[in-house]
Structure formats: C-alpha cells, structure tokens
Design a protein around this motif. Sequence first.
Motif, short mmCIF file in Angstrom:
data_model
loop_
_atom_site.label_atom_id
_atom_site.label_comp_id
_atom_site.label_asym_id
_atom_site.label_seq_id
_atom_site.Cartn_x
_atom_site.Cartn_y
_atom_site.Cartn_z
N ALA A 65 0.69 -0.74 0.21
CA ALA A 65 -0.19 -0.04 0.41
C ALA A 65 0.85 1.06 -0.01
O ALA A 65 0.31 2.29 -0.53
CB ALA A 65 -1.14 0.10 1.45
N PHE A 66 2.27 0.75 0.47
CA PHE A 66 2.74 2.47 0.77
C PHE A 66 3.55 2.35 -0.30
O PHE A 66 4.12 3.69 -0.35
CB PHE A 66 3.37 2.07 2.86
CG PHE A 66 2.84 2.51 3.24
CD1 PHE A 66 2.89 3.92 4.42
CD2 PHE A 66 2.49 1.48 4.02
CE1 PHE A 66 2.41 4.38 5.41
CE2 PHE A 66 1.21 2.25 4.93
CZ PHE A 66 1.51 2.86 5.53
N LYS A 67 3.78 1.53 -0.77
CA LYS A 67 4.97 1.74 -1.71
C LYS A 67 3.90 1.87 -3.39
O LYS A 67 4.81 2.75 -3.90
CB LYS A 67 5.92 0.32 -2.45
CG LYS A 67 6.35 -0.13 -1.31
CD LYS A 67 7.76 -1.40 -1.65
CE LYS A 67 6.81 -2.48 -2.16
NZ LYS A 67 7.94 -3.55 -2.67
N ASN A 68 2.68 1.74 -3.60
CA ASN A 68 1.85 2.09 -4.98
C ASN A 68 0.85 3.25 -4.13
O ASN A 68 0.91 4.13 -5.80
CB ASN A 68 0.81 0.82 -5.01
CG ASN A 68 1.71 -0.58 -5.02
OD1 ASN A 68 3.09 -0.46 -5.85
ND2 ASN A 68 1.47 -1.76 -4.87
N ILE A 69 1.17 3.91 -3.59
CA ILE A 69 0.68 4.02 -3.28
C ILE A 69 1.31 5.49 -1.76
O ILE A 69 0.57 5.28 -0.95
CB ILE A 69 -1.04 4.10 -2.55
CG1 ILE A 69 -2.32 3.43 -2.79
CG2 ILE A 69 -2.05 5.71 -2.57
CD1 ILE A 69 -3.13 3.25 -2.70
N THR A 70 2.30 5.98 -2.22
CA THR A 70 2.82 7.24 -1.66
C THR A 70 2.37 8.01 -1.21
O THR A 70 3.00 8.87 0.05
CB THR A 70 4.05 7.41 -2.75
OG1 THR A 70 3.68 7.65 -3.71
CG2 THR A 70 4.78 5.75 -3.02
N GLU A 71 1.42 8.68 -1.52
CA GLU A 71 0.32 9.70 -0.84
C GLU A 71 -0.06 9.64 0.56
O GLU A 71 -0.18 10.56 1.24
CB GLU A 71 -0.39 9.83 -1.88
CG GLU A 71 -0.16 10.65 -3.34
CD GLU A 71 0.46 9.90 -4.40
OE1 GLU A 71 0.96 10.39 -4.78
OE2 GLU A 71 0.06 8.35 -3.75
N ILE A 72 0.64 8.04 0.96
CA ILE A 72 0.32 7.94 2.26
C ILE A 72 1.12 8.71 3.60
O ILE A 72 0.57 8.67 4.14
CB ILE A 72 -0.55 6.55 2.60
CG1 ILE A 72 -0.93 6.26 1.79
CG2 ILE A 72 -0.39 5.69 4.09
CD1 ILE A 72 -1.40 3.93 1.61
N PHE A 73 2.16 8.69 2.75
CA PHE A 73 2.96 9.48 3.24
C PHE A 73 3.04 10.92 3.89
O PHE A 73 2.99 11.40 4.29
CB PHE A 73 4.52 9.48 2.57
CG PHE A 73 4.70 7.88 3.11
CD1 PHE A 73 5.69 7.00 3.85
CD2 PHE A 73 4.73 7.15 1.64
CE1 PHE A 73 6.52 6.73 3.77
CE2 PHE A 73 5.80 5.77 1.92
CZ PHE A 73 6.06 5.41 2.78
#
Length: 440
Positions: A65-73
């Motif tokens: 999830a974090f690698k493919n949707i980096t906007e989570i950061f």
Amino acid sequence: ININTEGDQRLVQTKYGVLRNRSTRNMPKESPLAMALQILVPFLLAGFGTVSAGVVLDIVQHWEAFKNITEIFILVPALLGLKGNLEMTLASRLSTAVNVGKMDSPIEKWNLIIGNLALKQVQATVIGFLAAVAAVILGWIPEGKFQIGHAVLLCSSSVATAFIASLLQGIIMVGVIVGSKKTGINPDNVATPIAASFGDLITLAILAWISQGLYNCLDSHPYVSSLVCAFFMCLTPLWMVISSKHPASRQLLYSGWEPVITAMFISSIGGLILDKTVSDPNLAGIVVYTPVINGIGGNLVAIQSSRISTYLHFHSTPGEVPEEAKGCYYPCRTFCGTGANNRSAQVLLLLVIPGHLIFLYTIDLMERGHTSLTPVFMVVFLLLCIADWMVHSMWKSGKDPDSFSIPYLTALGDLLGTAFLALSFQFLWVIGDQDSDVGD
C-alpha cells in the motif's frame, strides 16, 4: 482572573467565558528539580514512543500500500499531528481546568470530560477527511494523475485512523489527568508528553493496518473503502449533539476549527516534503527519524505552552498580559530570568540534547539507522520562542491559548522538523556520507 485577592471569594472569568464565584486558589509551586523530575519520565516515555513509531514507519514503508500509493506518506504528519491538534489540546484544557478548580465537582468534571471527548471525535473525523483531501491535492494534482479508487482509499484510511486513534488516546488522556489530580502531580508537566507517547505509535499502527487491509480489498471488493468512510462520517452528527449539550465544549464546537484546520494544512506540507524525500532512494533513511525529530519538539513545546496558559489564567484576565510580557518580543525574554515560565523553558531546553542522544542511540541499537546530523536543538529553541510569543499574543487578543496555540506549535514542529531533517540528510549525501540503505 485575579480581580479581588483580598477576600476569601473572588469573581473569576473562566476559560469558557463564564463568570462565577469560587474560593481563592494559589498556583502550584514547584522547584526546577521537581519540575524536571516530573517532566523527565513522561518525556522519555514519549521519546521512546516516537522511536517505536519511527521503527513502525520504517517497516511499513515497504508494504504494498505504501509503495504503490506513496501519498499515504503525506497523511503521516497530518495524522500524527492530531495528537497536537486534539490530544495535547485536550490535555492542556483539562490540565488548566484541574489547576484552577473546575474539576473539583464530580458533576462538573464529567460534564467537562464528556463534552470535550465528543468534541474531539467531531474534530478528528473532519480533520481526517480534510487531511485526505490535502493529500490528494498535494500529491496527485501537480503530477496530473488521479485514480478515484486510491483517493477513496486515502479518505477511508485517514478518517478511520483519525477516529479510532482519537477515541483511544482520549480515554487514556482522561485517565492520566484524573490520576495526576489524585496523586498531586501537576498535570501540565505530564499530560501532554504522555498523550504524545502513545499517540504516534497507535496512530501509525492503525494507519498501516487499515491502509494495507483496504488496499488488499481494492480489486476484489472496491466498495469496502467507501462503506468504511461513510460509516465514520455518519457518526459525526451524534458526536455533535453530545458535544453541544455541554457548555464547556459548545463554544469550541463553533469557534475552535481555525487552529486545527490550519495546523492540519501546515503538517500536510511537511508530509509533502516527507513524500518527496522518501521517493528519493538516496534519502530512504529519513523515515525512521521523522517521528522522533518532530515528536521531541512538539512534546516539549506543548508542555511550555500549557504551563504559560495556566500561569496566565492565574495571574491576569483575558485581553491583558503580565508586565514582563509587554512590549516587543525578544528571545532572551523566554530563557533569561527567574520567573516560573523562564525556569520551565530552561529545564525543557536542557532536556533536548541528552534526550535526543538517548533516542538516536536506541535507534542505532535497533539497527534501524545511524546517529545522523539532526537539527532538533534548533527546532526546539525556535518552538519555545514561538510558544512564548504566541501564547501571550493569543491571550492578549482574548483567545484561549489552551485551544489555539498547541495545534499551531506542533504543526510548525512537524514542518520545521521534517524540512531540517531532509536538509540534513541531503547535506550528508553531498559531503559523501552516502549510506543509502540507512533505515532499510
């Protein structure tokens, strides 16, 4: 609030704008040593909480999830900032309420607690939604990419995380405040750092778990994200009704949005910096340090802000500031002198470097990074100066600093901490410290 100190009774302007009579109370007195000892243990707990949060963030950055949707950061500083926007603000309000005697009556105490917890749930839900909107705008719009499924996942993850984390931390915070009152400990010294010690770890763990779970359902059950978001949003009117029934929180339900929303957007800018930095493989090690650097500054400045606010509630009326705070602001006013607020600023600044070294060494022992050049002392110094100026300015303008100052200060801590940390890692890379696997 000191209108008539000669008699046994005095008319007081409470922090919620209610005029009433009560017995004269003296502000708790404490030596610098007693203050330092009361602050030290919660500060260390809060620091190790941020270390744990950094380790969790370092691990989950490799999840799908974090690698493919980096906007989570981008959500990370904004959601971690909820402890400053909501938890620390709640702690500061209740700490001042304890010190000025508003929680002596059991009925008044529980009305104050229930109203503030309901208010906090409303704010958490709204801030979680707005943080997701900010992440979409800051992360995708400039690049011209937009996927509705990812946007809904961001909204669901953010709203659910904000709601659940806020509820858990609010219950913990009420227990800390009530326990501090019963044991004779000044809650101004312990409540805000304890709020922080659990906040980062709980929030990050919930965000990672929910984000990954919803990501796994994205292809097979795409409607799950929408249902999760709708469920928590539908609970908002219930919390609004409960909050509006209590005078202590009714006013803030209508007037307390400016600081928390502004602080959320400030933290989101720090999240954008984190997102862009994490995307650079040469700077991957920044992730493990981010909660620590941001957390130390926010924890210490929240203590100072809460203490100054309590001092003002005891020694002056809203709209007026003590003689020593009048005139143009200068940094020496914060740290030089023998006043209660000067001593607390000195104690807090002295805790920065040894505490910072302990936390960085802990990260090093866990083999999650190395003790890189970090500008935490500069960040805390700036934040303590800003806190002194901001709290007095808000009090002079008639605003309650317990509700208005801490969100701004912790958000500035997120932004300054992330920005200076990114610059430090970039500087280390330029001068040849090219350890790209730091934190991996």
